[in-house]
Design a protein around this motif. Structure first.
Motif, PDB file in Angstrom:
ATOM      1  N   PRO A 152       0.829  -1.204   0.000  1.00 34.94           N
ATOM      2  CA  PRO A 152       0.000   0.000   0.000  1.00 34.94           C
ATOM      3  C   PRO A 152       0.863   1.253   0.000  1.00 34.94           C
ATOM      4  CG  PRO A 152      -0.837  -1.597   1.579  1.00 34.94           C
ATOM      5  CD  PRO A 152       0.488  -2.129   1.095  1.00 34.94           C
ATOM      6  N   CYS A 153       0.484   2.214  -0.836  1.00 32.55           N
ATOM      7  CA  CYS A 153       1.282   3.421  -0.939  1.00 32.55           C
ATOM      8  C   CYS A 153       1.104   4.291   0.298  1.00 32.55           C
ATOM      9  CB  CYS A 153       0.876   4.207  -2.189  1.00 32.55           C
ATOM     10  SG  CYS A 153      -0.810   4.841  -2.106  1.00 32.55           S
ATOM     11  N   ARG A 154       2.075   5.137   0.522  1.00 30.78           N
ATOM     12  CA  ARG A 154       2.010   6.093   1.626  1.00 30.78           C
ATOM     13  C   ARG A 154       1.719   7.465   1.042  1.00 30.78           C
ATOM     14  NH1 ARG A 154       5.658   9.798   3.761  1.00 30.78           N
ATOM     15  NH2 ARG A 154       5.126  10.492   5.872  1.00 30.78           N
ATOM     16  N   ILE A 155       0.550   7.996   1.352  1.00 27.93           N
ATOM     17  CA  ILE A 155       0.190   9.334   0.901  1.00 27.93           C
ATOM     18  C   ILE A 155       0.717  10.340   1.907  1.00 27.93           C
ATOM     19  CG2 ILE A 155      -1.710  10.882   0.367  1.00 27.93           C
ATOM     20  CD1 ILE A 155      -3.327   8.518  -0.523  1.00 27.93           C
ATOM     21  N   ILE A 156       1.484  11.279   1.419  1.00 23.04           N
ATOM     22  CA  ILE A 156       2.107  12.280   2.282  1.00 23.04           C
ATOM     23  C   ILE A 156       1.024  13.194   2.856  1.00 23.04           C
ATOM     24  CG2 ILE A 156       3.685  14.260   2.284  1.00 23.04           C
ATOM     25  CD1 ILE A 156       5.363  12.761   0.227  1.00 23.04           C
ATOM     26  N   PRO A 157       1.048  13.471   4.144  1.00 20.23           N
ATOM     27  CA  PRO A 157      -0.027  14.247   4.786  1.00 20.23           C
ATOM     28  C   PRO A 157      -0.105  15.683   4.285  1.00 20.23           C
ATOM     29  CG  PRO A 157       1.794  13.894   6.308  1.00 20.23           C
ATOM     30  CD  PRO A 157       2.081  13.032   5.117  1.00 20.23           C
ATOM     31  N   GLU A 158      -1.231  16.292   4.533  1.00 15.43           N
ATOM     32  CA  GLU A 158      -1.479  17.649   4.058  1.00 15.43           C
ATOM     33  C   GLU A 158      -0.618  18.693   4.753  1.00 15.43           C
ATOM     34  OE1 GLU A 158      -5.609  18.508   4.288  1.00 15.43           O
ATOM     35  OE2 GLU A 158      -6.235  16.646   3.320  1.00 15.43           O
ATOM     36  N   SER A 159      -0.032  18.362   5.890  1.00 11.79           N
ATOM     37  CA  SER A 159       0.818  19.316   6.604  1.00 11.79           C
ATOM     38  C   SER A 159       2.216  19.421   6.008  1.00 11.79           C
ATOM     39  CB  SER A 159       0.924  18.903   8.079  1.00 11.79           C
ATOM     40  OG  SER A 159       1.459  17.583   8.194  1.00 11.79           O
ATOM     41  N   ASP A 160       2.569  18.507   5.124  1.00  9.88           N
ATOM     42  CA  ASP A 160       3.893  18.503   4.502  1.00  9.88           C
ATOM     43  C   ASP A 160       4.026  19.690   3.553  1.00  9.88           C
ATOM     44  OD1 ASP A 160       6.031  17.747   2.476  1.00  9.88           O
ATOM     45  OD2 ASP A 160       6.182  16.051   3.884  1.00  9.88           O
ATOM     46  N   TRP A 161       5.190  20.353   3.577  1.00  9.86           N
ATOM     47  CA  TRP A 161       5.384  21.530   2.743  1.00  9.86           C
ATOM     48  C   TRP A 161       5.287  21.193   1.262  1.00  9.86           C
ATOM     49  CZ3 TRP A 161       9.084  21.759  -0.998  1.00  9.86           C
ATOM     50  CH2 TRP A 161      10.150  20.844  -0.911  1.00  9.86           C
ATOM     51  N   ARG A 162       5.651  19.976   0.914  1.00  8.32           N
ATOM     52  CA  ARG A 162       5.578  19.581  -0.491  1.00  8.32           C
ATOM     53  C   ARG A 162       4.132  19.513  -0.970  1.00  8.32           C
ATOM     54  NH1 ARG A 162       9.019  14.198   0.219  1.00  8.32           N
ATOM     55  NH2 ARG A 162       7.723  14.251   2.104  1.00  8.32           N
ATOM     56  N   TYR A 163       3.246  18.976  -0.138  1.00 10.43           N
ATOM     57  CA  TYR A 163       1.832  18.920  -0.509  1.00 10.43           C
ATOM     58  C   TYR A 163       1.244  20.332  -0.574  1.00 10.43           C
ATOM     59  CZ  TYR A 163      -3.184  18.272  -0.242  1.00 10.43           C
ATOM     60  OH  TYR A 163      -4.526  18.354  -0.485  1.00 10.43           O
ATOM     61  N   ILE A 164       1.581  21.165   0.390  1.00  8.15           N
ATOM     62  CA  ILE A 164       1.082  22.546   0.402  1.00  8.15           C
ATOM     63  C   ILE A 164       1.520  23.265  -0.872  1.00  8.15           C
ATOM     64  CG2 ILE A 164       1.195  24.748   1.623  1.00  8.15           C
ATOM     65  CD1 ILE A 164       1.562  23.169   4.216  1.00  8.15           C
ATOM     66  N   TYR A 298      10.851  24.866   4.124  1.00  6.81           N
ATOM     67  CA  TYR A 298      11.476  25.050   2.826  1.00  6.81           C
ATOM     68  C   TYR A 298      10.550  25.889   1.967  1.00  6.81           C
ATOM     69  CZ  TYR A 298      13.515  24.060  -1.728  1.00  6.81           C
ATOM     70  OH  TYR A 298      14.099  24.183  -2.965  1.00  6.81           O
ATOM     71  N   GLU A 299      11.083  26.941   1.394  1.00  3.54           N
ATOM     72  CA  GLU A 299      10.295  27.830   0.536  1.00  3.54           C
ATOM     73  C   GLU A 299      10.742  27.636  -0.902  1.00  3.54           C
ATOM     74  OE1 GLU A 299       7.780  29.702   1.156  1.00  3.54           O
ATOM     75  OE2 GLU A 299       7.734  29.430   3.338  1.00  3.54           O
ATOM     76  N   PRO A 300       9.926  27.009  -1.745  1.00  5.06           N
ATOM     77  CA  PRO A 300      10.306  26.839  -3.157  1.00  5.06           C
ATOM     78  C   PRO A 300      10.496  28.183  -3.839  1.00  5.06           C
ATOM     79  CG  PRO A 300       8.434  25.444  -2.582  1.00  5.06           C
ATOM     80  CD  PRO A 300       8.632  26.379  -1.435  1.00  5.06           C
ATOM     81  N   THR A 301      11.456  28.237  -4.732  1.00  8.20           N
ATOM     82  CA  THR A 301      11.703  29.460  -5.476  1.00  8.20           C
ATOM     83  C   THR A 301      10.645  29.631  -6.571  1.00  8.20           C
ATOM     84  OG1 THR A 301      13.143  28.378  -7.091  1.00  8.20           O
ATOM     85  CG2 THR A 301      14.167  29.205  -5.063  1.00  8.20           C
ATOM     86  N   LEU A 302      10.641  30.803  -7.187  1.00  9.65           N
ATOM     87  CA  LEU A 302       9.702  31.058  -8.272  1.00  9.65           C
ATOM     88  C   LEU A 302       9.987  30.143  -9.452  1.00  9.65           C
ATOM     89  CD1 LEU A 302       7.377  32.741  -9.426  1.00  9.65           C
ATOM     90  CD2 LEU A 302       9.078  34.421 -10.208  1.00  9.65           C
ATOM     91  N   ALA A 303      11.272  29.901  -9.736  1.00 11.06           N
ATOM     92  CA  ALA A 303      11.630  29.018 -10.851  1.00 11.06           C
ATOM     93  C   ALA A 303      11.163  27.594 -10.584  1.00 11.06           C
ATOM     94  CB  ALA A 303      13.142  29.046 -11.076  1.00 11.06           C
ATOM     95  N   GLU A 304      11.312  27.134  -9.342  1.00 11.49           N
ATOM     96  CA  GLU A 304      10.842  25.793  -8.998  1.00 11.49           C
ATOM     97  C   GLU A 304       9.326  25.693  -9.115  1.00 11.49           C
ATOM     98  OE1 GLU A 304      14.328  24.640  -5.726  1.00 11.49           O
ATOM     99  OE2 GLU A 304      12.445  25.568  -5.101  1.00 11.49           O
ATOM    100  N   THR A 305       8.636  26.720  -8.690  1.00 13.55           N
ATOM    101  CA  THR A 305       7.178  26.720  -8.772  1.00 13.55           C
ATOM    102  C   THR A 305       6.703  26.720 -10.222  1.00 13.55           C
ATOM    103  OG1 THR A 305       7.041  27.908  -6.665  1.00 13.55           O
ATOM    104  CG2 THR A 305       5.088  27.938  -8.064  1.00 13.55           C
ATOM    105  N   LYS A 306       7.390  27.447 -11.070  1.00 14.31           N
ATOM    106  CA  LYS A 306       7.019  27.442 -12.482  1.00 14.31           C
ATOM    107  C   LYS A 306       7.250  26.076 -13.114  1.00 14.31           C
ATOM    108  CE  LYS A 306       7.647  32.394 -13.366  1.00 14.31           C
ATOM    109  NZ  LYS A 306       8.410  33.416 -14.128  1.00 14.31           N
ATOM    110  N   SER A 307       8.344  25.420 -12.755  1.00 22.35           N
ATOM    111  CA  SER A 307       8.594  24.073 -13.282  1.00 22.35           C
ATOM    112  C   SER A 307       7.527  23.093 -12.819  1.00 22.35           C
ATOM    113  CB  SER A 307       9.983  23.591 -12.844  1.00 22.35           C
ATOM    114  OG  SER A 307      11.010  24.359 -13.437  1.00 22.35           O
TER     115      SER A 307
END
Length: 462
Positions: A152-164, A298-307
């Protein structure tokens, strides 16, 4: 983090308005009936009836109006099949590609309520679908190798910065989808977004699309949805790839594990949507990298967000164009009817010879033809899980289409531009991802070439 809006223009031309009016050439009620599964069943009955009369037309009646009537009955199934194809034919929004959807709107809504969880679904409600999708797309390499069994896969919780980050980026792209519905075209000052060939359905602009982040090292993502409900599933390896692709643009490295080239090499094929269903190899769970810490800021950069927006817009395009239901309706309704007709015609031709040997030989011939033409016994679909498993099975096995991938690439450029992201950035990212693909390089190069041609239609010098 917001994207800067581009200049806009709203096309109102006679050709565009005529395209809008010509989408429904037949009355809605008649089209709904001809596209329904009930009509498909009636077509099979008509086919069997007509072929049963074939020996009578060939040997029983020599001449006269009765024989003419029998021949007209023989032609009835083919005429009905032609009418069904014409009723199911439609042009996709925006691109205008011709396709056939053998499912009525009522059946689509019923399928949506049966297969998908309700609106505002939680991660736990989506989890059974994710598990089934991954199980169908990751066959075991060896029945004796228990270390590679699907877990069974592990779904990363909504509190994770990556999901946000994913959720926020998808929300911004929704603005680009809304612009498609209002016929508003935005583009950088030196580009001009081409006029859509077909209008976009405003109902899809009010869609409810979710995003899930799965703990998996593969550089991949895929979409699954019906109508205005769907989900985009992203693997954590894709997030790692994006952050490390832009690692040189920041002072400190992101708190994620680097993705090994060997893990990415064969994962990327036929794009994000088709790649999962055709060549996604099982990951060795005993050697997975340690997941990044979800609590580390961790704050993604604008370039990362665009990608990330480029990749999400591709999957979002699959959803708004109803590619899942397109693949399912073709495999579930069109090809079964064709296969049943092929079996009936073959049995009719062989009947003068097999009739001499009795019913046992006839049954054996039918079983052989069913296996040859791929006519399977009807599966039980009396409960929610059975219907969902049936649909996922059909879509995972046969949904890959180069034309749908190219179409999603083209529409994603419009979503990006309407959201304030330069669509030319997509070419660089897809070119880099194409270098990781090794199983079908010709098709990948072709996709990048199609994307370049589409950007040139915008006036881009690429």
């Amino acid at each position: 983090m917001t994207f800067s809006p581009f200049h806009r223009w709203r096309p109102v031309t006679a050709r565009y308005l005529s395209n809008t009016a010509s989408r429904s050439a037949m009355p809605v009620v008649i089209v709904a009936l001809l596209k329904s599964s009930a009509f498909t069943s009636a077509l099979q009955v008509a086919s069997k009836t007509a072929l049963s009369l074939f020996p009578l037309a060939k040997f029983g009646i020599q001449r006269g109006p009765k024989k003419t009537l029998v021949y007209w009955i023989l032609l009835t199934p083919f005429a009905l099949m032609l009418v069904a194809v014409l009723a199911a034919a439609e042009q996709t929004p925006i691109t205008g590609r011709w396709r056939t959807l053998y499912i009525s709107d009522e059946e689509k809504r019923a399928l949506q309520q049966t297969v998908l969880p309700p609106g505002s679904a939680t991660h736990e409600q989506w989890k059974p679908i994710v598990d089934q999708l991954l199980a169908r797309s990751e066959p075991l390499r060896s029945s004796d190798d228990h270390s590679n069994e699907q877990r069974p896969c592990r779904i990363i919780p909504e509190s994770d910065w990556r999901y946000i980050w994913l959720k926020d980026t998808l929300g911004k792209l929704q603005l680009g989808v809304n612009a498609l519905a209002t016929e508003t075209l935005l583009a950088p000052d030196d580009l001009q977004q081409p006029l859509p060939k077909m209008p976009f359905d405003p109902d899809n602009a009010r869609a409810e699309y979710d995003v899930l982040l799965v703990e998996k090292d593969d550089v991949n993502a895929f979409a699954f949805g019906i109508g205005n409900r769907g989900v985009i599933i992203v693997f954590s390896g894709l997030v790692d790839y994006i952050t490390h692709r832009h690692a040189s643009e920041r002072v400190r490295a992101p708190p994620t594990q680097p993705v090994a080239a060997s893990q990415m090499e064969t994962r990327w094929i036929h794009g994000l949507f088709g790649g999962l269903f055709n060549s996604l190899h099982p990951t060795d769970l005993t050697t997975q990298a340690t997941p990044s810490a979800p609590t580390q800021k961790y704050e993604p950069t604008l370039a990362e967000t665009k990608s990330m927006a480029i990749l999400l817009s591709h999957e979002l395009s699959h959803l708004i164009l109803d590619h899942t239901i397109e693949a399912y309706s073709t495999m579930k309704h069109l090809w079964p009817s064709v296969r049943h007709a092929a079996v009936d015609i073959t049995r009719t031709i062989l009947y003068p010879f097999t009739a001499l040997f009795g019913p046992f030989v006839n049954d054996a011939v039918k079983a052989t033809l069913d296996e040859f033409w791929g006519v399977n016994a009807a599966r039980s679909e009396s409960d929610r899980s059975a219907v969902r498993e049936c649909m996922i099975s059909e879509v995972c096995e046969r949904c890959a289409s180069f034309h749908r991938e190219v179409e999603a690439d083209a529409v994603s450029l419009r979503i990006l531009s309407n959201s304030g992201i330069d669509p030319r950035l997509a070419l660089g990212l897809w070119t880099d991802l194409a270098k990781l693909q090794s199983s079908d390089p010709k098709e990948t190069v072709k996709r990048v070439s199609k994307l370049r041609s589409e950007l040139q239609r915008w006036g881009a010098q690429v």
